[in-house]
Structure formats: structure tokens, C-alpha cells
Design an enzyme around this catalytic site. Structure first.
Site, PDB file in Angstrom:
ATOM      1  CB  SER A 141      -0.880  -0.011   1.256  1.00  0.00           C
ATOM      2  OG  SER A 141      -1.343   1.276   1.558  1.00  0.00           O
ATOM      3  CE1 TYR A 165      -6.480   4.825  -1.571  1.00  0.00           C
ATOM      4  CE2 TYR A 165      -4.549   4.694  -0.171  1.00  0.00           C
ATOM      5  CZ  TYR A 165      -5.830   4.289  -0.478  1.00  0.00           C
ATOM      6  OH  TYR A 165      -6.458   3.364   0.314  1.00  0.00           O
ATOM      7  CB  THR A 191      -6.888   2.597  -4.430  1.00  0.00           C
ATOM      8  OG1 THR A 191      -6.187   1.360  -4.310  1.00  0.00           O
ATOM      9  CG2 THR A 191      -8.147   2.529  -3.592  1.00  0.00           C
ATOM     10  CE  LYS A 281      -8.094  -2.743  -3.136  1.00  0.00           C
ATOM     11  NZ  LYS A 281      -8.442  -1.683  -2.196  1.00  0.00           N
ATOM     12  CG  HIS A 305     -11.235   0.831   0.439  1.00  0.00           C
ATOM     13  ND1 HIS A 305     -10.486   1.505  -0.499  1.00  0.00           N
ATOM     14  CD2 HIS A 305     -10.460   0.768   1.545  1.00  0.00           C
ATOM     15  CE1 HIS A 305      -9.326   1.850   0.044  1.00  0.00           C
ATOM     16  NE2 HIS A 305      -9.280   1.406   1.268  1.00  0.00           N
TER      17      HIS A 305
END
Ligand code: FMN
Length: 412
Positions: A141, A165, A191, A281, A305
Site C-alpha cells: 500500500s 492513491y 485505488t 481498484k 474497499h
């Protein structure tokens, strides 16, 4: 009334009792003892809950608002019906598949999760090592607590994905993407379901900060979870590996760093700058699925999520057949949210997903027993996948089709 004949009794002989006696070697390794007793992901969750302070456990276990999205997603997995075929030769079963053209030992990957070292000090390196051994992909992440390079060094042969992100500071985001490419990550996961932070009310109620603050409440907690606190305080200080440290809550950080004005144009930009596989995603309808594929995504994850963003969102599993039909063979379709068993994974594949992402399932393992706990979680899921394939009468995920699963008419 007829009289029943009296039961004839005799003393058992020692030679008859001896073979029935089972002496079990006492397992001295407490972690192993605990993990051996966990037969399901739910068992791992129960151990994790006992061993982890409330704030990090709730951060992992919890979802947004009233947590309806997560409950519904899990409920649909439980309510679906499997339709097996019998008298098929399932003596040899092969649960492996390919994901984005690369081999994967099972049709699942380990989802990106932020702050993994906060849940248990072994953190991301432990998770990626398990992925490497098991032969499944692992996604790091943006909110990770181990750097892109350190994760790569921990498991050089794992299929590593990097989750991004899009930040207000585009140059900083591009820098991360370049580092991931240089470190050998094969796939970028963009994402798109966090324009703003979801309301994770358990975190607010627990006063969760990263790193955990020392308040009278947390100091009291040290008596209840001494091992967790000792590990936390005597290993590398907890900080974000890709972001500068942030004094406030997670929600405040997200709202500060992430850009709510992101659009499909940013996806097109990402497609230009990222040379590897690109996965989007957080897709929650057919139209968006089509659009991201038109813009060059190689794969997409139908996801809400893990219920941590919009509450009462569509149930991802329910969208799988429609999205798979819309996308066809132009891109791979994955799904996540609510997966707790290998049978859930098989059901999603039967309905049209190439693979499934699992988040909490491996984090419960991590909190229950570090790297060995993650291994236990992956073994549990892997064995369940294998057994479900056999009981459905198929030898591999490629033989699954929609007739193997019936979804209820009314989802909840
Ligand atoms: C503790 C936790 C942290 C997460 N952090 C991220 C993240 O940083 N980036 C991201 O794209 N998704 C994140 N997710 C969502 C997961 O990638 C995944 O979509 C979700 O966990 C799937 O649901 P499941 O937990 O029921 O398997 C996180 C999920 C959890 C539980």
C-alpha cells in the site's frame, strides 16, 4: 411389553485399550500451539482479537459508518448456493492460475493494506515473504509502513504490486511509481474509491492515531497486551514509508494528502507513465468498468474497499457476472470485500472473476502470529480452495463456470 435381553459385559483387555490411547506431544512453542488450533479464518480472527490492543484490532476489523457494506458482502458469500457435479475424477486438482499473465499458485492475491506494522510488528516483510513462498501476488500500500525497496529486498522473487492513491502533489506520486518500477514491481494498482476518507467510527471512538499515542488508556492496555507493546516499542519506530509523518488521525491524513478532484484523465496519465500492468481498484458499476478498460487498464478490482468507504455500497460479488460480461477478454476482473473462506474465492471465480483479493483474512493471521500466522491464513484459504474445487467436481479454476453457483434472488 417384550423384555430386552440383558447386555453382556466384560472387562476390556489392556491389549485392546492400548491402541486407542493417544498421547499428544505437548507443543512448547505457544505461537505454534495457538495457530495449530485455528482451523478457519474466523478462528484466526478470535486469536487476533485477544492478542491485539483494541485500537489497532478495530482499525483492521472495522468498516465505515454502520458497517453495512461489509456485513452484506460477507452475508452474500454465506447465502449463495454451490451446485456440484458428481462422478468426476478429482484425484488430481490444480488450484493454480495465471494473473496478468504471470503464474499464481491460487486464484487469490494479498490486498494492499495500510499500516501493516501497526497491527503486528513483523508487518509487510512478513506478508510478502509468505506471498513469495506460496507463489501468489502481494500488493504493497501507499500507506505502507515498510519502504518499496525494503519490501522488494524481503522477497525478491515474489510477484509484487504497488498500490497508489493519486495525491494532490502529482510529482511525489510519480516518484513513488518510478521507485516501484525500479524495484521490480510488476503491477500498479490505482485505488479510486477514496476521494475522501470514509467515516471509520471505531477509530474515532478509540482515538486511534498512528503511531498509537501513549494516553492513560493505552498505558493501561499495556498490562493486557504486554507482548504487543514490547514488540511495538522495541522495533523500528512506526512511520509511513512513503509519506511524511502525520500528527493527526488517518482520516485527516487522507483528506490532506489525497486529491478529491481526480478523474479519468489522471488514469490516462498513469497509463502513460507506468510501463507495467495497470489495475484499477474500487470499481462499483459496469459503466466505470468499461471506461477504465477503454483507457488501458489491464485489470480492475470490483471492490467497496472492504466496506471502509461508502456504507450501503453495492455488494462487489453481485456485480461480478455483469462486469465480466461487459469487459470480456479485454481485461481481467478481480473482486474483493468480505472474503473469509477459500469457498468464497471459488464462488467468485465461478461467477467470472479471474482472482480475488483478500485483506482482513491475512491481517487476522498476522495479528494472531506474525509471519507464521499469515502463512496459516494462506494455508487455510488454499486448502479450502482445493477442497471446494474437488467437491464441485472440477480439477482447476479454469473449469469453473456460472452454473456452479446460484446467487439468491434477493441479496439481503
Ligand atoms: C486495515 C486495512 C487497511 C487497508 N488499506 C488499504 C490501502 O492502503 N489501500 C487500498 O487500496 N486498500 C486498502 N484496504 C482495502 C483492501 O485492499 C481490500 O480492498 C479489502 O480489505 C478487502 O476486503 P476484506 O478485508 O474483507 O478482504 C485496506 C483494508 C484494511 C482491512
Amino acid at each position: 411389553m417384550t423384555e430386552r435381553p440383558a447386555v453382556q459385559r466384560r472387562m476390556p483387555r489392556w491389549s485392546e485399550l492400548k491402541p486407542l490411547l493417544r498421547t499428544r506431544r505437548i507443543e512448547l512453542d505457544a505461537t505454534k500451539r495457538r495457530l495449530d488450533r485455528a482451523l478457519t479464518i474466523a478462528d484466526l480472527r478470535a486469536i487476533a482479537k485477544r492478542r491485539t490492543p483494541r485500537a489497532p484490532f478495530d482499525y483492521t476489523d472495522g468498516a465505515a459508518e454502520q458497517e453495512v457494506s461489509l456485513r452484506r458482502a460477507r452475508a452474500l458469500f454465506r447465502r449463495l448456493q454451490f451446485n456440484p457435479s458428481v462422478l468426476r475424477d478429482v484425484s488430481k486438482v490444480d488450484p493454480s492460475t495465471t494473473i496478468l499473465g504471470r503464474p499464481s499458485a491460487y486464484p487469490f492475491a494479498l490486498a494492499p493494506t495500510g499500516f501493516t506494522r501497526m497491527m503486528q510488528h513483523e508487518g509487510e516483510p512478513a506478508v510478502v515473504r509468505v506471498a513469495e513462498r506460496a507463489g501468489i501476488p502481494y500488493a504493497l500500500s501507499t500507506m505502507g509502513t515498510t519502504s518499496i525497496e525494503d519490501v522488494a529486498a524481503a522477497a525478491p522473487n515474489a510477484d509484487k504490486w504497488f498500490q497508489l492513491y493519486i495525491w494532490t502533489d502529482r510529482a511525489a506520486g510519480k516518484d513513488l511509481v518510478d521507485r516501484a518500477h525500479a524495484a521490480g514491481y510488476t503491477t500498479l494498482v490505482l485505488t479510486v474509491d477514496v476521494p475522501v476518507a470514509g467515516a471509520r467510527l471505531r477509530d474515532v471512538r478509540n482515538g486511534m492515531t498512528i503511531p498509537p499515542s501513549l494516553t492513560p488508556k493505552t498505558i493501561l492496555d499495556m498490562g493486557l497486551h504486554p507482548a504487543w507493546w514490547i514488540n511495538m516499542l522495541t522495533t523500528k519506530p512506526l512511520s509511513f514509508a512513503s509519506l511524511s509523518d502525520w500528527p493527526g488521525t488517518v482520516a485527516e491524513l487522507i483528506n490532506h494528502m489525497f486529491d478529491p478532484s481526480v478523474t479519468f484523465d489522471d488514469l490516462a496519465w498513469m497509463r502513460e507513465i507506468w510501463p507495467g500492468s495497470l489495475v484499477v481498484k474500487g470499481i462499483q458499476n459496469v459503466e466505470d468498468a468499461r471506461k477504465v478498460v477503454d483507457l488501458g487498464a489491464d485489470g480492475l478490482v470490483i471492490s467497496n474497499h472492504g466496506g471502509r468507504q461508502l456504507d450501503r455500497a453495492p455488494i462487489p460479488l453481485q456485480l461480478v457476472p455483469k462486469v465480466a460480461d461487459a469487459v470480456g477478454d479485454r481485461a481481467e476482473v478481480y473482486v474483493d470485500t468480505g472474503v473469509m473462506t477459500g469457498a468464497d474465492i471459488v464462488a467468485a471465480v465461478a461467477l467470472g472473476a479471474r482472482a480475488v483479493l483478500v485483506g482482513r483474512a491475512y491481517l487476522y493471521g498476522l495479528m494472531a502470529g506474525g509471519e507464521r500466522g499469515v502463512q496459516r491464513a494462506v494455508d487455510i484459504l488454499g486448502n479450502e480452495v482445493r477442497r471446494t474445487l474437488q467437491l464441485l467436481g472440477v480439477q482447476n479454476p479454469g473449469e469453473l463456470n456460472r452454473s456452479h453457483v446460484t446467487l439468491p434472488e434477493v441479496a439481503f
